[in-house]
Structures are given as C-alpha cells and as structure tokens.
Write a protein that holds these residues in place. Structure first.
Motif, mmCIF file in Angstrom:
data_model
loop_
_atom_site.group_PDB
_atom_site.id
_atom_site.type_symbol
_atom_site.label_atom_id
_atom_site.label_comp_id
_atom_site.label_asym_id
_atom_site.label_seq_id
_atom_site.Cartn_x
_atom_site.Cartn_y
_atom_site.Cartn_z
ATOM 1 N N LYS A 39 28.943 39.995 39.757
ATOM 2 C CA LYS A 39 30.110 40.713 39.242
ATOM 3 C C LYS A 39 29.802 42.193 39.059
ATOM 4 C CE LYS A 39 33.454 40.702 35.430
ATOM 5 N NZ LYS A 39 33.878 40.025 34.174
ATOM 6 N N GLU A 40 28.616 42.494 38.531
ATOM 7 C CA GLU A 40 28.279 43.888 38.256
ATOM 8 C C GLU A 40 27.910 44.670 39.502
ATOM 9 O OE1 GLU A 40 25.162 46.567 35.567
ATOM 10 O OE2 GLU A 40 25.256 44.391 35.294
ATOM 11 N N TYR A 41 27.104 44.064 40.378
ATOM 12 C CA TYR A 41 26.520 44.829 41.482
ATOM 13 C C TYR A 41 27.221 44.651 42.828
ATOM 14 C CZ TYR A 41 22.675 45.792 38.297
ATOM 15 O OH TYR A 41 21.916 46.216 37.227
ATOM 16 N N TYR A 42 28.019 43.598 42.981
ATOM 17 C CA TYR A 42 28.647 43.362 44.282
ATOM 18 C C TYR A 42 30.171 43.400 44.257
ATOM 19 C CZ TYR A 42 24.185 42.171 46.424
ATOM 20 O OH TYR A 42 22.904 42.230 46.916
ATOM 21 N N ASP A 43 30.783 43.048 43.138
ATOM 22 C CA ASP A 43 32.251 43.003 43.111
ATOM 23 C C ASP A 43 32.926 44.343 43.407
ATOM 24 O OD1 ASP A 43 32.051 40.334 42.581
ATOM 25 O OD2 ASP A 43 33.254 40.369 40.739
ATOM 26 N N PRO A 44 32.426 45.480 42.887
ATOM 27 C CA PRO A 44 33.098 46.745 43.200
ATOM 28 C C PRO A 44 33.191 47.026 44.697
ATOM 29 C CG PRO A 44 31.625 47.040 41.338
ATOM 30 C CD PRO A 44 31.347 45.680 41.886
ATOM 31 N N THR A 45 32.111 46.737 45.431
ATOM 32 C CA THR A 45 32.141 46.931 46.887
ATOM 33 C C THR A 45 33.039 45.901 47.540
ATOM 34 O OG1 THR A 45 29.906 47.840 46.851
ATOM 35 C CG2 THR A 45 30.727 47.075 48.975
ATOM 36 N N ALA A 46 33.018 44.674 47.035
ATOM 37 C CA ALA A 46 33.874 43.619 47.581
ATOM 38 C C ALA A 46 35.344 44.027 47.508
ATOM 39 C CB ALA A 46 33.651 42.315 46.826
ATOM 40 N N ILE A 47 35.737 44.629 46.411
ATOM 41 C CA ILE A 47 37.129 45.059 46.241
ATOM 42 C C ILE A 47 37.511 46.086 47.305
ATOM 43 C CG2 ILE A 47 38.676 46.336 44.703
ATOM 44 C CD1 ILE A 47 37.219 44.902 42.360
#
Length: 212
Positions: free
Chosen positions: A131-139
């Motif tokens: 959630k912290e390290y991958y979700d922002p890029t996923a969005i």
C-alpha cells in the motif's frame, strides 16, 4: 572486510552492503526465517553495526522493500511518461512500462523477484508495504489505462492492472519452470518474457474492455 573498513568507506557503503545482503537473506529464507545475525554475516559486518543503522528486522525489511521499489517505480514512471496515449500502441507501451523494470536490472534479479512475489500474496505486514510503496504508482497505471482506452471505468481498469500484475508474478522468478513446461533446456531472455506477457496481458485487458 571489517566494520572499520566500512567506516572509512562511509555510511552509505555500509548501508548499501547491508541492504543487498538482507535482500538475499529475506529472499532465501523469508521474513520469519531470516535473522539479523545471518544478515550481518552475509554482509561481512558486525551485528552491532546492523542494529545501529536499522534497529530492528522489521525496519530493515521495510528499507529493503523501500529502496528496491523506488528503483522499480522510478523506471516505471520514466517509461510511462514516454508513452503516446493517442497512439494505437499505447496499451502495449503501458504494459511494457509496467513489466520491464521488475524484469530488468532495477528489479534486483532473482533475489528480489522472490520477495516481490511474496508481497502480493503476503500477510498484513506485506500488504501495508504494498500500500505504501506500490499503490501510488499503481494508481498512475490505472489512470493511464483509462486514458489509452476511453470509456474504461476505474473498477475495470483496476482489475486489468491487478490481473496484468498476476501475469508478471507468474514468470518474474525466472526459475526455469516455464522452459521446463515448454520442453526447452535454455532459459528465455528478458525480451522473450516481455513480449509474451505483454501480448497475454493485452489480450486480457481488451477482453475485459469488450465484456464491459
């Protein structure tokens, strides 16, 4: 190499050495099986220096995920920004930007591939790190899919991203199983993997778009 040698080389060298050693140890034994003593031995540093820089195993594990995910995601975003979203090949470009960094040098090769795979299906600790390290890029990638395929809603785009990521997980370890099932002795190179999973994922994305 002693702690004194690393002290003379500077703290950044010690930290880099510890993170690389920890990455291998976590990959081979998992979080529960990896120990600070084993990591310090692999790094060639005292356990005291390990604790000085990172404190706990939880903190060290998070740092391993954080530094590697940054390399992967920075390259992903660099590649994604180069995709012409008006092109007929935009979807291919988006998928290549998603898949190539974990398969290439930024992905840390086989050791981090094991950790990366475990993150996706991991426990509460791993879910928090994702959630912290991958979700922002996923969005960003979900938004890119919506831009390349006008009319694709957010839930469908998110499902496309998630299933595409599952395709990557299936081959990222490059452990030879794919080749064994294919009846081949020589391993495929990264380009072969990339072309195959892009084509497969693209078909799935277009199928979900048509189904909607």
């Amino acid at each position: 190499m002693t702690d004194t040698d690393f002290a003379q080389a500077g703290p950044s060298k010690a930290i880099e050495t510890i993170l690389l050693a920890a990455e291998v140890e976590f990959a081979e034994h998992g979080f529960d099986g990896a120990g600070m003593k084993a990591i310090s031995k692999r790094a060639g540093l005292s356990q005291a220096l390990l604790h000085y820089h990172f404190g706990t195993k939880d903190r060290l594990y998070e740092e391993v995920i954080g530094q590697r995910s940054k390399k992967i995601n920075d390259e992903r975003m660099r590649l994604l920004t180069k995709v012409d979203m008006r092109s007929h090949e935009a979807l291919d470009g988006i998928l290549e930007a998603l898949f190539l960094p974990p398969l290439g040098p930024s992905g840390g090769a086989k050791p981090y591939a094991r950790i990366f795979s475990g993150l996706i299906v991991g426990r509460e600790r791993e879910q928090a790190l994702v959630k912290e390290y991958y979700d922002p890029t996923a969005i960003n990638f979900i938004a890119a899919l919506q831009t390349a395929l006008p009319g694709l809603d957010r839930p469908t785009a998110a499902m496309c991203y998630t299933l595409a990521l599952g395709t990557l997980i299936a081959v990222i370890g490059r452990d030879g199983r794919v080749e064994r099932l294919m009846g081949r002795s020589a391993k495929q190179d990264i380009d072969d993997y990339l072309k195959s999973i892009v084509a497969f994922a693209k078909g799935g994305v277009l199928a979900l778009e048509a189904r909607r």
